[in-house]
Design a protein around this motif. Sequence first.
Motif, PDB file in Angstrom:
ATOM      1  N   ASN A  45       0.825  -1.208   0.000  1.00 20.09           N
ATOM      2  CA  ASN A  45       0.000   0.000   0.000  1.00 20.09           C
ATOM      3  C   ASN A  45       0.862   1.262   0.000  1.00 20.09           C
ATOM      4  OD1 ASN A  45      -2.579   1.391   0.115  1.00 20.09           O
ATOM      5  ND2 ASN A  45      -1.990   1.937   2.207  1.00 20.09           N
ATOM      6  N   LEU A  46       1.968   1.236   0.726  1.00 19.35           N
ATOM      7  CA  LEU A  46       2.904   2.359   0.705  1.00 19.35           C
ATOM      8  C   LEU A  46       3.430   2.577  -0.712  1.00 19.35           C
ATOM      9  CD1 LEU A  46       4.593   4.496   2.243  1.00 19.35           C
ATOM     10  CD2 LEU A  46       6.285   2.674   2.645  1.00 19.35           C
ATOM     11  N   GLY A  47       3.767   1.485  -1.393  1.00 19.39           N
ATOM     12  CA  GLY A  47       4.209   1.584  -2.782  1.00 19.39           C
ATOM     13  C   GLY A  47       3.123   2.153  -3.679  1.00 19.39           C
TER      14      GLY A  47
ATOM     15  N   LEU B 160       3.021   5.829  -3.264  1.00 15.87           N
ATOM     16  CA  LEU B 160       4.132   6.457  -3.987  1.00 15.87           C
ATOM     17  C   LEU B 160       3.828   6.479  -5.479  1.00 15.87           C
ATOM     18  CD1 LEU B 160       7.167   7.529  -3.605  1.00 15.87           C
ATOM     19  CD2 LEU B 160       7.734   5.371  -4.705  1.00 15.87           C
ATOM     20  N   GLY B 161       3.340   5.366  -6.008  1.00 17.98           N
ATOM     21  CA  GLY B 161       3.041   5.273  -7.436  1.00 17.98           C
ATOM     22  C   GLY B 161       1.999   6.277  -7.886  1.00 17.98           C
ATOM     23  N   CYS B 162       1.053   6.602  -7.014  1.00 23.41           N
ATOM     24  CA  CYS B 162       0.016   7.583  -7.361  1.00 23.41           C
ATOM     25  C   CYS B 162       0.584   8.990  -7.497  1.00 23.41           C
ATOM     26  CB  CYS B 162      -1.096   7.566  -6.305  1.00 23.41           C
ATOM     27  SG  CYS B 162      -2.164   6.122  -6.402  1.00 23.41           S
ATOM     28  N   GLY B 163       1.653   9.307  -6.773  1.00 20.39           N
ATOM     29  CA  GLY B 163       2.183  10.669  -6.788  1.00 20.39           C
ATOM     30  C   GLY B 163       3.549  10.810  -7.416  1.00 20.39           C
ATOM     31  N   ILE B 164       4.068   9.730  -8.001  1.00 23.64           N
ATOM     32  CA  ILE B 164       5.422   9.756  -8.553  1.00 23.64           C
ATOM     33  C   ILE B 164       5.488  10.576  -9.840  1.00 23.64           C
ATOM     34  CG2 ILE B 164       5.258   7.686  -9.990  1.00 23.64           C
ATOM     35  CD1 ILE B 164       8.008   6.856  -8.784  1.00 23.64           C
ATOM     36  N   GLU B 165       6.573  11.280 -10.013  1.00 22.73           N
ATOM     37  CA  GLU B 165       6.775  12.069 -11.238  1.00 22.73           C
ATOM     38  C   GLU B 165       7.437  11.198 -12.300  1.00 22.73           C
ATOM     39  OE1 GLU B 165       8.441  15.937 -11.211  1.00 22.73           O
ATOM     40  OE2 GLU B 165       7.563  16.450  -9.277  1.00 22.73           O
TER      41      GLU B 165
ATOM     42  N   LYS C   9      11.112  -5.263  -0.817  1.00 23.50           N
ATOM     43  CA  LYS C   9      11.311  -4.457  -2.026  1.00 23.50           C
ATOM     44  C   LYS C   9      10.318  -4.819  -3.125  1.00 23.50           C
ATOM     45  CE  LYS C   9      15.627  -5.752  -2.402  1.00 23.50           C
ATOM     46  NZ  LYS C   9      15.780  -6.639  -1.227  1.00 23.50           N
ATOM     47  N   THR C  10      10.116  -6.101  -3.368  1.00 25.72           N
ATOM     48  CA  THR C  10       9.215  -6.507  -4.448  1.00 25.72           C
ATOM     49  C   THR C  10       7.758  -6.230  -4.083  1.00 25.72           C
ATOM     50  OG1 THR C  10      10.811  -8.155  -5.201  1.00 25.72           O
ATOM     51  CG2 THR C  10       8.552  -8.397  -5.986  1.00 25.72           C
ATOM     52  N   HIS C  11       7.370  -6.404  -2.837  1.00 29.26           N
ATOM     53  CA  HIS C  11       6.007  -6.024  -2.415  1.00 29.26           C
ATOM     54  C   HIS C  11       5.791  -4.536  -2.688  1.00 29.26           C
ATOM     55  CE1 HIS C  11       4.475  -9.653  -0.540  1.00 29.26           C
ATOM     56  NE2 HIS C  11       5.659  -9.832   0.008  1.00 29.26           N
ATOM     57  N   PHE C  12       6.782  -3.740  -2.353  1.00 27.95           N
ATOM     58  CA  PHE C  12       6.709  -2.304  -2.577  1.00 27.95           C
ATOM     59  C   PHE C  12       6.547  -2.005  -4.074  1.00 27.95           C
ATOM     60  CE2 PHE C  12       8.746   1.840  -3.269  1.00 27.95           C
ATOM     61  CZ  PHE C  12       8.029   2.628  -2.386  1.00 27.95           C
ATOM     62  N   VAL C  13       7.318  -2.679  -4.917  1.00 28.43           N
ATOM     63  CA  VAL C  13       7.235  -2.470  -6.368  1.00 28.43           C
ATOM     64  C   VAL C  13       5.857  -2.841  -6.889  1.00 28.43           C
ATOM     65  CG1 VAL C  13       8.111  -3.248  -8.609  1.00 28.43           C
ATOM     66  CG2 VAL C  13       9.718  -2.653  -6.788  1.00 28.43           C
ATOM     67  N   ARG C  14       5.265  -3.913  -6.377  1.00 28.05           N
ATOM     68  CA  ARG C  14       3.900  -4.276  -6.788  1.00 28.05           C
ATOM     69  C   ARG C  14       2.941  -3.131  -6.509  1.00 28.05           C
ATOM     70  NH1 ARG C  14       4.864  -9.616  -4.167  1.00 28.05           N
ATOM     71  NH2 ARG C  14       5.593 -10.917  -5.877  1.00 28.05           N
ATOM     72  N   GLY C  15       3.111  -2.490  -5.362  1.00 27.25           N
ATOM     73  CA  GLY C  15       2.265  -1.356  -5.024  1.00 27.25           C
ATOM     74  C   GLY C  15       2.509  -0.169  -5.934  1.00 27.25           C
ATOM     75  N   VAL C  16       3.777   0.134  -6.213  1.00 28.22           N
ATOM     76  CA  VAL C  16       4.088   1.243  -7.125  1.00 28.22           C
ATOM     77  C   VAL C  16       3.427   0.983  -8.472  1.00 28.22           C
ATOM     78  CG1 VAL C  16       5.914   2.462  -8.388  1.00 28.22           C
ATOM     79  CG2 VAL C  16       6.261   1.873  -5.980  1.00 28.22           C
TER      80      VAL C  16
ATOM     81  N   THR D 280       8.245  14.177  -5.247  1.00 29.75           N
ATOM     82  CA  THR D 280       7.589  12.882  -5.115  1.00 29.75           C
ATOM     83  C   THR D 280       7.502  12.466  -3.651  1.00 29.75           C
ATOM     84  OG1 THR D 280       8.275  12.163  -7.328  1.00 29.75           O
ATOM     85  CG2 THR D 280       7.767  10.433  -5.737  1.00 29.75           C
ATOM     86  N   LEU D 281       8.547  12.707  -2.890  1.00 28.65           N
ATOM     87  CA  LEU D 281       8.544  12.373  -1.461  1.00 28.65           C
ATOM     88  C   LEU D 281       7.517  13.224  -0.711  1.00 28.65           C
ATOM     89  CD1 LEU D 281       9.782  10.563   0.644  1.00 28.65           C
ATOM     90  CD2 LEU D 281      11.599  12.272   0.962  1.00 28.65           C
ATOM     91  N   GLU D 282       7.407  14.479  -1.067  1.00 25.74           N
ATOM     92  CA  GLU D 282       6.394  15.347  -0.438  1.00 25.74           C
ATOM     93  C   GLU D 282       4.979  14.855  -0.761  1.00 25.74           C
ATOM     94  OE1 GLU D 282       7.486  19.263  -1.793  1.00 25.74           O
ATOM     95  OE2 GLU D 282       9.136  19.387  -0.363  1.00 25.74           O
ATOM     96  N   ALA D 283       4.762  14.412  -2.006  1.00 23.68           N
ATOM     97  CA  ALA D 283       3.455  13.863  -2.376  1.00 23.68           C
ATOM     98  C   ALA D 283       3.152  12.603  -1.564  1.00 23.68           C
ATOM     99  CB  ALA D 283       3.403  13.567  -3.870  1.00 23.68           C
TER     100      ALA D 283
END
Length: 157
Positions: A16-18, A21-26, A41-48, A149-152
Amino acid sequence: MNELTVTTHAPDETENLGRRLGCGIESGLCVALIGTLGAGKTHFVRGVAAGMDVPSDVTVNSPTFVICNEYPGRCHVYHIDAYRLGGSGELSAIGFEEMLRDSAIVLVEWADRVVDALPDDHLRAEFEHAGETVRRITFAARGDRARRTLEALDHSS
């Protein structure tokens, strides 16, 4: 904001954290993922990927043996696993510089193995085991795009 630390308590929270991040990434951002085996790391990438609107029928998994997976989304997503690479020269050989120029999102697992090849503007995400399913993820922005992106991400919580 240049740094943010987030603690997750289960793989779905890391995912979910990923997603956030994916929703607000530039577009055009490189994300350097650092952490030991099983750190999330891979769980995070799935979220992104989900946050980048990669279709749900596309399998997002670690590209350990193929080195790079590509996913269609709001913009192109490249998912690199640098674990088996012999250094930055091999990263260059798979077209890393072209991926960065493609206005894509480039996610690099085991980025500490190729740190000298990372662009000046990138987001570093360091994953630490803090318990059986607890992970502490520390983000560090290196450059303006990464900082925005971090601020988003911080405002999405």
